[in-house]
Enzyme design. Structure first.
Site: not given
Ligand SMILES: O=C(O)CCC(=O)C(=O)O
Length: 265
Positions: A40, A115, A150
């Protein structure tokens, strides 16, 4: 499927341009892999909030420097490349997104994923970036990939959506991260849990180094659908973690222990 995870060292003393060049060379060295994965926000650093706006770039390889470099590296190596994520400069009124980029071996941008779950509560990414809204799967020729980033790893319902996606549910869940060292045990626990509960492979690719003073967990790992760790980085340094995935294991585990069929809700 041979998967290689590149646990990139992100150091604020190295310029973004220099890291981009270094990472491009590392990707080019992975020819022979079927899928290469980066972490990321490796260009800027996941916790370098104050640099997000200045380092924001477009996801389009025609205009975005990271997208252009990763497209060329994927093409030169002849690999599918999950290029981790960038701070994406959206077209919608200056919005920023934490956006993952996936390239095919011809260098074509095959998918982007914004995300969905932003980290930071009332600070950082959660206040500076806009949230994605859609789960994304990618038709890699060997197995459908499911994308998450994440903090998404803490939200099991996203992974259920990925394995239930139509027309083909994900069989390999790819999770780039910039996970902090102080919660490293959560990272490894959740990565194995998502593999076991979804009976999928999980490719969990973190970073090394320290972003804006936040030491990184490293501990990148390839996990099979039974929850066994096939390969991992035990240290926090830059590393390449490679494993051969026997993709027939997904069906074997789902048939021999058919827990997914017992879902009620
Ligand atoms: O959930 C965590 O503990 C870490 C999440 C994170 O660092 C992120 O999403 O950037």
């Amino acid at each position: 499927m041979r998967a290689s995870l590149l646990q990139i060292h992100v150091d604020p003393d190295e310029s973004v341009d220099s890291r981009r060049e270094r990472v491009s060379s590392l990707v080019r060295a992975q020819s022979g892999a079927d899928l290469v994965v980066l972490p990321e926000l490796w260009p800027v650093g996941a916790f370098a909030y104050e640099r997000f706006a200045a380092e924001a770039e477009e996801a389009d390889p025609a205009t975005g420097p990271t997208a252009l470099a990763m497209s060329a590296a994927a093409r030169d190596a002849g690999v599918w490349l999950h290029a981790g994520s960038i701070v994406e400069k959206g077209t919608e009124g200056g919005a920023l997104y934490n956006t993952s980029l996936v390239f095919s071996p011809s260098g074509e941008l095959a998918a982007t994923y914004r995300k969905v779950h932003r980290f930071g509560f009332d600070r950082g990414e959660a206040t500076m970036m806009s949230a994605g809204t859609d789960p994304v799967t990618v038709p890699h020729p060997q197995a459908t990939l499911g994308l998450a980033t994440c903090y998404d790893l803490r939200f099991p319902e996203l992974f259920r959506a990925l394995i239930d996606a139509e027309p083909h549910g994900a069989r390999v869940l790819v999770v780039p991260a910039g996970w902090p060292a102080k919660r490293a045990d959560h990272w490894t626990l959740f990565a194995r849990t998502r593999a076991v509960e979804n009976q999928c492979f999980v490719l969990a690719c973190g970073t090394a180094g320290s972003h804006a003073g936040v030491a990184q967990a490293g501990r990148s790992a390839v996990i099979d659908p039974w929850g066994e760790v096939l390969a991992e980085s035990t240290g926090t340094e830059e590393a390449v973690v490679t494993a051969d995935l026997d993709l027939s294991q997904v069906d074997k585990v789902r048939e021999s222990f058919p827990v997914l069929k017992d879902r009620v809700l």
